[in-house]
Design an enzyme around this catalytic site. Structure first.
Site, short mmCIF file in Angstrom:
data_model
loop_
_atom_site.label_atom_id
_atom_site.label_comp_id
_atom_site.label_asym_id
_atom_site.label_seq_id
_atom_site.Cartn_x
_atom_site.Cartn_y
_atom_site.Cartn_z
N CYS A 1 -2.21 -2.08 7.77
CA CYS A 1 -2.14 -3.06 6.67
C CYS A 1 -0.89 -3.94 6.74
O CYS A 1 -0.94 -5.11 6.36
CB CYS A 1 -2.27 -2.35 5.33
SG CYS A 1 -3.93 -1.67 5.13
N LYS B 1 -6.63 -4.93 -3.06
CA LYS B 1 -7.29 -5.54 -1.91
C LYS B 1 -8.33 -4.59 -1.32
O LYS B 1 -8.07 -3.39 -1.21
CB LYS B 1 -6.25 -5.94 -0.86
CG LYS B 1 -5.44 -4.78 -0.30
CD LYS B 1 -4.28 -5.31 0.51
CE LYS B 1 -3.54 -4.26 1.28
NZ LYS B 1 -4.29 -3.49 2.25
N ASP C 1 0.79 -1.25 0.00
CA ASP C 1 0.00 0.00 0.00
C ASP C 1 0.81 1.29 0.00
O ASP C 1 0.43 2.28 0.65
CB ASP C 1 -0.96 0.02 1.20
CG ASP C 1 -1.96 -1.11 1.17
OD1 ASP C 1 -1.88 -1.96 0.27
OD2 ASP C 1 -2.83 -1.15 2.06
C1 C5J Z 1 -3.22 0.93 5.36
C2 C5J Z 1 -4.92 2.26 6.41
N1 C5J Z 1 -2.70 0.66 4.16
N2 C5J Z 1 -4.11 2.67 7.38
N3 C5J Z 1 -4.46 1.51 5.40
O1 C5J Z 1 -2.60 0.71 6.36
O2 C5J Z 1 -6.08 2.57 6.42
#
Ligand code: C5J
Length: 232
Positions: free
Chosen positions: A161, A128, A23
């Site tokens: 994540c 995802k 991400d």
């Molecule tokens: C991730 C989030 N990628 N913090 N998303 O950690 O909402």
């Protein structure tokens, strides 16, 4: 190869280990994105990008398998659970127009991966809908098809994540090495606790090291391979 790590050294074979970058999307990492619009200090995430870029380049040179993930949803939001949409009572939330396009919607500028870590052809990008990279994705199939047993993990955010993915991976039998300087949280205390939790109790979820220690061994492997191919 052996990387110095905590709670003890991490051993891996670049043929059966993958670099998983989670991400690293503009909306989370860059100034002016969704993350900042929520009041977060994105510099804490942005500082994980340069070491991750160095690791990505070294992993490619070492011939390691590389996979990227992105958190986001279909344009019609048909895969966005009501609970996730409602959470936070945000004025501007997932699916709404944001500073870099519709927030966390696939195909939008902010949803895509930061320029520094742009995936190369042959590197799967796994979209995802949740926090974990294994939930409702084909990541496990992709990794098992390649014979991957170990994951070297970078990305954001550490306690959300990255942690969810490492826990999912651990339950599926993968060994995970998390690179401390290649993961980031908007909250310094969560970064610290998130890292400690992974390596606690003898490595309950996996191992922790950093880009410097990994690059040292990937670089040596490279030199040894070059020497042996030069010898014929
Ligand atoms: C991730 C989030 N990628 N913090 N998303 O950690 O909402």
């Amino acid at each position: 190869m052996t990387v110095q790590a905590e709670p003890y050294e991490f051993e891996f074979d670049p043929k059966t280990a993958a670099l998983l970058i989670i991400d690293m999307q503009r909306d989370f990492v860059y100034r002016g994105g969704f993350g900042e619009a929520l009041g977060n200090d994105t510099s804490l995430l942005l500082k994980a990008v340069p070491p991750t870029e160095r690791v990505l380049k070294a992993a490619r040179r070492a011939g390691m398998f590389v996979a990227h993930t992105r958190e986001g949803h279909r344009a019609d939001l048909s895969d966005l659970p009501r609970a996730k949409r409602a959470r936070g009572r945000l004025k501007v939330g997932i699916g709404d127009p944001g500073p870099m396009g519709r927030i966390l919607v696939r195909g939008e500028h902010g949803h895509d991966i930061v320029d520094e870590l742009r995936p190369m052809p042959g590197e799967p990008v796994v979209d995802k809908p949740g926090k974990g990279s294994f939930y409702a994705t084909d990541l496990d199939t992709i990794l098992r098809t390649r014979g991957i047993q170990q994951l070297i993990v970078c990305g954001v955010t550490t306690e959300v994540c990255v942690h969810t993915t490492v826990r999912e991976a651990n339950d599926r039998g993968y060994d995970c090495l998390v690179l401390e300087d290649c993961v980031g949280s908007y909250f310094a205390e969560f970064q610290d606790a998130g890292i400690k939790m992974i390596k606690a109790q003898g490595g309950i979820f996996g191992w922790v090291s950093d880009s410097t220690r990994l690059l040292e061994v990937l670089g040596k492997g490279q030199t040894a391979r070059e020497a042996s191919s030069a010898r014929g």
